[in-house]
Scaffold this motif. Structure first.
Motif, PDB file in Angstrom:
ATOM      1  N   ILE A  32       0.857  -1.181   0.000  1.00 26.35           N
ATOM      2  CA  ILE A  32       0.000   0.000   0.000  1.00 26.35           C
ATOM      3  C   ILE A  32       0.890   1.227   0.000  1.00 26.35           C
ATOM      4  N   ARG A  33       0.784   2.016  -1.040  1.00 24.68           N
ATOM      5  CA  ARG A  33       1.594   3.227  -1.134  1.00 24.68           C
ATOM      6  C   ARG A  33       0.940   4.332  -0.322  1.00 24.68           C
ATOM      7  N   LYS A  34       1.692   4.853   0.620  1.00 21.32           N
ATOM      8  CA  LYS A  34       1.184   5.868   1.533  1.00 21.32           C
ATOM      9  C   LYS A  34       0.933   7.173   0.782  1.00 21.32           C
ATOM     10  N   SER A  35      -0.208   7.813   1.070  1.00 22.85           N
ATOM     11  CA  SER A  35      -0.509   9.118   0.483  1.00 22.85           C
ATOM     12  C   SER A  35       0.367  10.176   1.153  1.00 22.85           C
ATOM     13  N   SER A  36       0.358  11.375   0.600  1.00 19.60           N
ATOM     14  CA  SER A  36       1.203  12.440   1.148  1.00 19.60           C
ATOM     15  C   SER A  36       0.814  12.801   2.572  1.00 19.60           C
ATOM     16  N   SER A  37      -0.459  12.590   2.943  1.00 19.52           N
ATOM     17  CA  SER A  37      -0.882  12.903   4.310  1.00 19.52           C
ATOM     18  C   SER A  37      -0.720  11.714   5.247  1.00 19.52           C
ATOM     19  N   GLY A  38      -0.230  10.605   4.759  1.00 18.38           N
ATOM     20  CA  GLY A  38      -0.004   9.431   5.593  1.00 18.38           C
ATOM     21  C   GLY A  38      -1.280   8.664   5.892  1.00 18.38           C
ATOM     22  N   PHE A  39      -1.145   7.673   6.758  1.00 16.71           N
ATOM     23  CA  PHE A  39      -2.260   6.844   7.162  1.00 16.71           C
ATOM     24  C   PHE A  39      -2.948   7.445   8.378  1.00 16.71           C
ATOM     25  N   SER A  40      -4.223   7.105   8.539  1.00 15.38           N
ATOM     26  CA  SER A  40      -4.974   7.472   9.738  1.00 15.38           C
ATOM     27  C   SER A  40      -5.654   6.226  10.272  1.00 15.38           C
ATOM     28  N   PHE A  41      -5.761   6.131  11.589  1.00 17.97           N
ATOM     29  CA  PHE A  41      -6.462   5.033  12.242  1.00 17.97           C
ATOM     30  C   PHE A  41      -7.573   5.672  13.055  1.00 17.97           C
ATOM     31  N   VAL A  42      -8.814   5.361  12.694  1.00 15.49           N
ATOM     32  CA  VAL A  42      -9.976   6.034  13.271  1.00 15.49           C
ATOM     33  C   VAL A  42     -10.855   4.984  13.953  1.00 15.49           C
ATOM     34  N   VAL A  43     -11.282   5.281  15.182  1.00 16.42           N
ATOM     35  CA  VAL A  43     -12.099   4.335  15.949  1.00 16.42           C
ATOM     36  C   VAL A  43     -13.428   4.994  16.289  1.00 16.42           C
ATOM     37  N   TYR A  44     -14.514   4.242  16.044  1.00 15.38           N
ATOM     38  CA  TYR A  44     -15.876   4.693  16.330  1.00 15.38           C
ATOM     39  C   TYR A  44     -16.533   3.717  17.288  1.00 15.38           C
ATOM     40  N   ASP A  45     -17.484   4.223  18.090  1.00 17.74           N
ATOM     41  CA  ASP A  45     -18.303   3.294  18.869  1.00 17.74           C
ATOM     42  C   ASP A  45     -19.342   2.691  17.929  1.00 17.74           C
ATOM     43  N   LEU A  46     -20.164   1.783  18.442  1.00 17.24           N
ATOM     44  CA  LEU A  46     -21.089   1.053  17.561  1.00 17.24           C
ATOM     45  C   LEU A  46     -22.239   1.906  17.036  1.00 17.24           C
ATOM     46  N   ILE A  47     -22.416   3.119  17.581  1.00 19.80           N
ATOM     47  CA  ILE A  47     -23.444   4.001  17.015  1.00 19.80           C
ATOM     48  C   ILE A  47     -22.843   5.014  16.049  1.00 19.80           C
ATOM     49  N   GLY A  48     -21.534   4.955  15.846  1.00 22.87           N
ATOM     50  CA  GLY A  48     -20.903   5.819  14.861  1.00 22.87           C
ATOM     51  C   GLY A  48     -20.257   7.077  15.403  1.00 22.87           C
ATOM     52  N   ASN A  49     -20.196   7.213  16.723  1.00 19.91           N
ATOM     53  CA  ASN A  49     -19.521   8.374  17.312  1.00 19.91           C
ATOM     54  C   ASN A  49     -18.013   8.193  17.259  1.00 19.91           C
ATOM     55  N   LEU A  50     -17.305   9.236  16.856  1.00 21.79           N
ATOM     56  CA  LEU A  50     -15.852   9.191  16.831  1.00 21.79           C
ATOM     57  C   LEU A  50     -15.329   9.056  18.250  1.00 21.79           C
ATOM     58  N   VAL A  51     -14.463   8.055  18.473  1.00 19.60           N
ATOM     59  CA  VAL A  51     -13.891   7.810  19.797  1.00 19.60           C
ATOM     60  C   VAL A  51     -12.437   8.276  19.839  1.00 19.60           C
ATOM     61  N   LYS A  52     -11.683   7.928  18.796  1.00 14.97           N
ATOM     62  CA  LYS A  52     -10.259   8.253  18.780  1.00 14.97           C
ATOM     63  C   LYS A  52      -9.771   8.286  17.336  1.00 14.97           C
ATOM     64  N   LYS A  53      -8.889   9.235  17.046  1.00  9.75           N
ATOM     65  CA  LYS A  53      -8.351   9.360  15.692  1.00  9.75           C
ATOM     66  C   LYS A  53      -6.861   9.638  15.782  1.00  9.75           C
ATOM     67  N   THR A  54      -6.082   8.805  15.104  1.00  7.84           N
ATOM     68  CA  THR A  54      -4.642   8.986  15.030  1.00  7.84           C
ATOM     69  C   THR A  54      -4.317   9.287  13.576  1.00  7.84           C
ATOM     70  N   GLU A  55      -3.749  10.467  13.311  1.00  6.62           N
ATOM     71  CA  GLU A  55      -3.530  10.911  11.934  1.00  6.62           C
ATOM     72  C   GLU A  55      -2.044  11.049  11.612  1.00  6.62           C
ATOM     73  N   ASN A  56      -1.786  11.198  10.315  1.00  5.10           N
ATOM     74  CA  ASN A  56      -0.441  11.471   9.792  1.00  5.10           C
ATOM     75  C   ASN A  56       0.583  10.420  10.195  1.00  5.10           C
ATOM     76  N   LEU A  57       0.165   9.170  10.180  1.00 12.35           N
ATOM     77  CA  LEU A  57       1.079   8.079  10.493  1.00 12.35           C
ATOM     78  C   LEU A  57       2.016   7.877   9.307  1.00 12.35           C
ATOM     79  N   ALA A  58       3.299   7.985   9.551  1.00 14.84           N
ATOM     80  CA  ALA A  58       4.279   7.957   8.464  1.00 14.84           C
ATOM     81  C   ALA A  58       4.768   6.554   8.128  1.00 14.84           C
ATOM     82  N   THR A  59       4.445   5.578   8.962  1.00 21.10           N
ATOM     83  CA  THR A  59       4.941   4.222   8.716  1.00 21.10           C
ATOM     84  C   THR A  59       3.782   3.244   8.574  1.00 21.10           C
TER      85      THR A  59
END
Length: 93
Positions: A32-59
């Motif tokens: 998977i070729r990383k985009s210029s903004s890197g990877f993001s890991f996003v976690v939601y609860d089961l109703i769709g509320n954002l719980v945690k977001k980790t952005e700009n992961l370079a690796t």
């Protein structure tokens, strides 16, 4: 009869261990070729509320820490720029 061989490469994302207690290792396949903004890991609860977001992961490998997330089931998404490359379930103990 001739058969065509078509190789399809799916983005592979592993989250281990799952269920997790305090942290999990997230690995995104090297093809998977990383985009210029890197990877993001996003976690939601089961109703769709954002719980945690980790952005700009370079690796392609990082450690996700649950921090103050309560035990339960969650949905995670791995983004490559604006594209969702994987969606799955995450169990936190």
């Amino acid at each position: 009869n001739e058969f065509l061989s078509i190789e399809v490469i799916f983005p592979i994302v592993s989250v281990f261990p799952n269920p997790m207690s305090s942290s999990a290792s997230v690995t995104i396949s090297d093809n998977i070729r990383k985009s210029s903004s890197g990877f993001s890991f996003v976690v939601y609860d089961l109703i769709g509320n954002l719980v945690k977001k980790t952005e700009n992961l370079a690796t392609n490998k990082f450690t996700f820490h649950k921090d103050d997330m309560p035990s339960g089931m969650y949905i995670y998404e791995v983004h490559n720029g604006n594209q969702i490359i994987k969606r799955g379930k995450l169990s936190v103990q």
